[in-house]
Write a protein that holds these residues in place. Structure first.
Motif, PDB file in Angstrom:
ATOM      1  N   MET A 173     -10.077 -35.388 -18.875  1.00  0.00           N
ATOM      2  CA  MET A 173      -8.944 -34.437 -18.526  1.00  0.00           C
ATOM      3  C   MET A 173      -8.483 -33.820 -20.119  1.00  0.00           C
ATOM      4  O   MET A 173      -8.065 -34.807 -20.931  1.00  0.00           O
ATOM      5  CB  MET A 173      -7.806 -35.195 -18.019  1.00  0.00           C
ATOM      6  CG  MET A 173      -6.749 -34.151 -17.578  1.00  0.00           C
ATOM      7  SD  MET A 173      -5.369 -35.135 -16.649  1.00  0.00           S
ATOM      8  CE  MET A 173      -5.706 -34.513 -15.075  1.00  0.00           C
ATOM      9  N   PRO A 174      -8.744 -32.519 -20.109  1.00  0.00           N
ATOM     10  CA  PRO A 174      -8.132 -32.079 -21.419  1.00  0.00           C
ATOM     11  C   PRO A 174      -6.544 -32.162 -21.560  1.00  0.00           C
ATOM     12  O   PRO A 174      -5.541 -32.199 -20.629  1.00  0.00           O
ATOM     13  CB  PRO A 174      -8.353 -30.567 -21.465  1.00  0.00           C
ATOM     14  CG  PRO A 174      -8.583 -30.181 -19.899  1.00  0.00           C
ATOM     15  CD  PRO A 174      -8.873 -31.617 -19.402  1.00  0.00           C
ATOM     16  N   ALA A 175      -5.938 -32.537 -22.845  1.00  0.00           N
ATOM     17  CA  ALA A 175      -4.657 -32.619 -23.087  1.00  0.00           C
ATOM     18  C   ALA A 175      -3.844 -31.257 -22.668  1.00  0.00           C
ATOM     19  O   ALA A 175      -4.556 -30.219 -22.928  1.00  0.00           O
ATOM     20  CB  ALA A 175      -4.438 -32.837 -24.653  1.00  0.00           C
ATOM     21  N   PRO A 176      -2.847 -31.389 -22.303  1.00  0.00           N
ATOM     22  CA  PRO A 176      -2.066 -30.258 -21.998  1.00  0.00           C
ATOM     23  C   PRO A 176      -1.659 -29.205 -23.276  1.00  0.00           C
ATOM     24  O   PRO A 176      -1.446 -29.859 -24.318  1.00  0.00           O
ATOM     25  CB  PRO A 176      -0.710 -30.448 -21.337  1.00  0.00           C
ATOM     26  CG  PRO A 176      -0.553 -32.203 -21.846  1.00  0.00           C
ATOM     27  CD  PRO A 176      -2.001 -32.477 -22.012  1.00  0.00           C
ATOM     28  N   GLU A 177      -1.532 -27.830 -22.857  1.00  0.00           N
ATOM     29  CA  GLU A 177      -1.357 -26.874 -24.314  1.00  0.00           C
ATOM     30  C   GLU A 177       0.016 -27.149 -24.481  1.00  0.00           C
ATOM     31  O   GLU A 177       1.032 -27.155 -23.639  1.00  0.00           O
ATOM     32  CB  GLU A 177      -1.548 -25.585 -23.690  1.00  0.00           C
ATOM     33  CG  GLU A 177      -1.361 -24.529 -24.666  1.00  0.00           C
ATOM     34  CD  GLU A 177      -2.523 -24.624 -25.842  1.00  0.00           C
ATOM     35  OE1 GLU A 177      -2.316 -24.032 -26.862  1.00  0.00           O
ATOM     36  OE2 GLU A 177      -3.541 -25.029 -25.336  1.00  0.00           O
ATOM     37  N   GLU A 178       0.705 -27.399 -25.931  1.00  0.00           N
ATOM     38  CA  GLU A 178       1.761 -27.387 -26.015  1.00  0.00           C
ATOM     39  C   GLU A 178       2.631 -26.011 -26.167  1.00  0.00           C
ATOM     40  O   GLU A 178       1.668 -25.149 -26.759  1.00  0.00           O
ATOM     41  CB  GLU A 178       2.019 -28.292 -27.479  1.00  0.00           C
ATOM     42  CG  GLU A 178       1.400 -27.517 -28.650  1.00  0.00           C
ATOM     43  CD  GLU A 178       1.743 -28.626 -30.013  1.00  0.00           C
ATOM     44  OE1 GLU A 178       1.384 -27.926 -31.000  1.00  0.00           O
ATOM     45  OE2 GLU A 178       1.935 -29.679 -29.801  1.00  0.00           O
TER      46      GLU A 178
END
Length: 90
Positions: free
Chosen positions: A1-6
């Motif tokens: 799962m990719p990290a959420p965009e900040e």
């Protein structure tokens, strides 16, 4: 799962705080140079540092301390949150 965009605002705030840390370190280095120059009989660098102290370095140091305190409090709050939820479930 990719990290959420900040968020964009957080990236700019991080950049601002990094520039602030750089300014504080540069001020510390400038102070060191001014002290050495003062001992060699050249008061001009210390005079410049004293003129910049109130308008530049004091707010930069205050911002650095405030950001560190807020970051520490938020980290503590985030760690404490799940522990309080576990205590109420038992």
């Amino acid at each position: 799962m990719p990290a959420p965009e900040e968020p964009v605002w957080k990236r700019w705030l991080d950049r601002l705080l990094m520039l602030n840390v750089l300014l504080v370190f540069a001020g510390a280095g400038f102070f060191g140079v001014a002290v050495v120059a003062q001992t060699q009989g050249q008061p001009r660098p210390m005079d410049w540092f004293q003129q910049l102290w109130q308008p530049l370095f004091t707010p930069a140091i205050s911002l650095l301390i405030m950001a560190a305190l807020i970051s520490g409090i938020l980290s503590w709050w985030q760690r404490k949150g799940p522990m309080a939820d576990r205590d109420s479930e038992s």
